[in-house]
Design a protein around this motif. Structure first.
Motif, PDB file in Angstrom:
ATOM      1  N   ALA A 217       0.753  -1.192   0.226  1.00 33.08           N
ATOM      2  CA  ALA A 217      -0.055  -0.064   0.121  1.00 33.08           C
ATOM      3  C   ALA A 217       0.840   1.271   0.031  1.00 33.08           C
ATOM      4  N   SER A 220       3.020   1.259  -3.797  1.00 30.76           N
ATOM      5  CA  SER A 220       2.326   0.909  -5.071  1.00 30.76           C
ATOM      6  C   SER A 220       1.896   2.287  -5.586  1.00 30.76           C
ATOM      7  N   THR A 221       1.705   2.440  -6.751  1.00 28.09           N
ATOM      8  CA  THR A 221       0.868   3.494  -7.469  1.00 28.09           C
ATOM      9  C   THR A 221      -0.255   2.949  -8.337  1.00 28.09           C
ATOM     10  N   PRO A 223      -3.942   0.825  -7.903  1.00 29.46           N
ATOM     11  CA  PRO A 223      -5.033   0.431  -6.898  1.00 29.46           C
ATOM     12  C   PRO A 223      -4.739  -0.875  -6.357  1.00 29.46           C
ATOM     13  N   LEU A 224      -5.108  -1.058  -4.995  1.00 28.80           N
ATOM     14  CA  LEU A 224      -4.796  -2.339  -4.294  1.00 28.80           C
ATOM     15  C   LEU A 224      -6.019  -3.138  -4.466  1.00 28.80           C
ATOM     16  N   ALA A 248      -8.458   0.429   3.110  1.00 35.27           N
ATOM     17  CA  ALA A 248      -7.433   0.999   2.217  1.00 35.27           C
ATOM     18  C   ALA A 248      -7.493   0.481   0.857  1.00 35.27           C
ATOM     19  N   ASP A 251      -9.967   3.385  -0.416  1.00 40.62           N
ATOM     20  CA  ASP A 251      -9.341   4.679  -0.752  1.00 40.62           C
ATOM     21  C   ASP A 251      -8.217   4.605  -1.656  1.00 40.62           C
ATOM     22  N   SER A 252      -8.044   3.582  -2.322  1.00 41.66           N
ATOM     23  CA  SER A 252      -7.063   3.423  -3.420  1.00 41.66           C
ATOM     24  C   SER A 252      -7.998   3.164  -4.935  1.00 41.66           C
ATOM     25  N   ASP A 253      -9.188   2.793  -4.312  1.00 39.22           N
ATOM     26  CA  ASP A 253     -10.075   2.606  -5.772  1.00 39.22           C
ATOM     27  C   ASP A 253      -9.977   1.360  -6.134  1.00 39.22           C
ATOM     28  N   GLY A 254      -9.451   0.392  -5.288  1.00 39.53           N
ATOM     29  CA  GLY A 254      -9.150  -1.115  -5.894  1.00 39.53           C
ATOM     30  C   GLY A 254     -10.423  -1.987  -5.732  1.00 39.53           C
TER      31      GLY A 254
END
Length: 351
Positions: A217, A220-221, A223-224, A248, A251-254
């Motif tokens: 997290a 990485s650039t 999404p998770l 998380a 929040d990363s739009d994963g």
């Protein structure tokens, strides 16, 4: 009568099943049907499964006993790390199975390298296969094999399958248990994550321990993504995600994919196929509440786990979608979970 729902799945182990099958012609059996596995081409078509992540997994060099997962509690010692040569032989063997499957299918099965190729395959009724590796013991610390596998079609990888390797540390098979065990990424693992971001390869956080999750997290650039994991608050296995981990991903739009494995669904953690849709829907409800409707998908673990008897195999997917509708999910949400959310994620990662 509702229209059929097209599905795309975040995880299956059909390649390992075919690789280990010495009883006949597993490639012909996959194309023509009639085998015992959860997934083949006729079953996919019956379930309106348009494709998914086809995982390469190197089993332990010695037999690993999963039977304790039927107990009320368990804590199974993980198998030792793999030798590089053995891992490479088995990995390349399964990649070969996928390429031979594509070649023998007369266009009915396509190895896809972009989201656009997946959409095109779906539009013409072909099964779209995205090559994934679960536990990258075949990749060397200098990442030379990563380049080779990428050229062969690799677009997603999980650095670990529970057992530790030179890149990261995994979670144990334990119930009840926490994912907060051991150290996270190694220096080689950090280089692997950076290379995946550069190439456009999804980094799958399923099977990784909590410290490794947070290391990815931070670095990485992209999404998770957890391709096949459930909610730890409902089933206290280390394989499932805590509230903070789900936050998380949000929040990363994963994306998180619902794992159909009954031992990761049931509150009692047992490997019991008599597991109803209500239990699956409880995990979906909790995921949606935590990460949102655009970040939940499917990660069945077909051919790699015991799944609910009510689904049976890939042909039973429509029963799950009917249960979602009966539970109050609208058609748009069902279609997002079944197909759209994975395709959106892949457009933003592999291109």
């Amino acid at each position: 009568m509702s229209k059929p729902v097209t599905a795309f799945d975040g995880h299956n182990d059909a390649l390992l099943r075919m690789y280990l099958d010495t009883s006949g012609d597993p490639i012909a059996s996959f194309i023509n049907g009639g085998g015992r596995g959860h997934l083949d081409l006729p079953k996919a078509r019956a379930g309106h499964l348009a494709g998914g992540f086809f995982a390469v997994f190197v089993p332990p060099a010695e037999k690993f006993d999963f039977s304790p997962m039927g107990n009320a509690t368990y804590d199974m010692p993980l198998p030792p790390e793999l030798e590089l040569d053995y891992a490479r032989t088995v990995t390349l063997g399964q990649v070969s199975v996928l390429l031979r499957l594509e070649a023998a299918s007369n266009g009915q099965i396509v190895v896809c390298r972009t989201a656009g190729e997946i959409r095109a395959a779906t539009a013409r009724g072909a099964l779209a296969a995205l090559l994934h590796i679960e536990g990258v013991e075949a990749i060397d610390k200098d990442l030379h094999m990563l380049d080779v596998l990428y050229a062969a079609g690799l677009r997603s990888l999980g650095p670990v399958w529970s057992r530790n390797n030179i890149f990261a540390h995994g979670v144990p098979f334990r119930f009840p248990g926490s994912p907060d065990v051991g150290p996270g990424l190694t220096d080689a693992g950090r280089r692997l994550v950076a290379a995946c971001n550069r190439l456009g390869v999804v980094v799958d956080l399923s099977h990784m321990n909590e410290q490794g999750f947070w290391d990815v997290a931070k670095l990485s650039t992209a999404p998770l993504v957890a391709t096949h994991s459930n909610v730890h608050a409902l089933t206290e296995t280390p394989r499932n995600l805590t509230a903070r981990q789900l936050d998380a991903i949000r929040d990363s739009d994963g994306v998180v994919g619902l794992n159909f494995s009954v031992s990761f669904l049931r509150p009692d953690g047992r490997n019991n196929p008599d597991t109803g849709f209500d239990i699956m829907l409880a995990h979906l409800d909790a995921m949606i509440e935590r990460v949102g409707e655009t970040r939940v998908a499917l990660g069945s673990d077909f051919d790699g786990a015991m799944i609910p008897r009510e689904i049976g195999d890939a042909s039973g997917l429509p029963k799950l979608f009917d249960a979602m509708r009966a539970h109050g999910y609208g058609d748009e949400l069902v279609e997002r979970i079944a197909y759209g959310n994975w395709l959106s994620l892949l457009e933003r990662t592999i291109g």
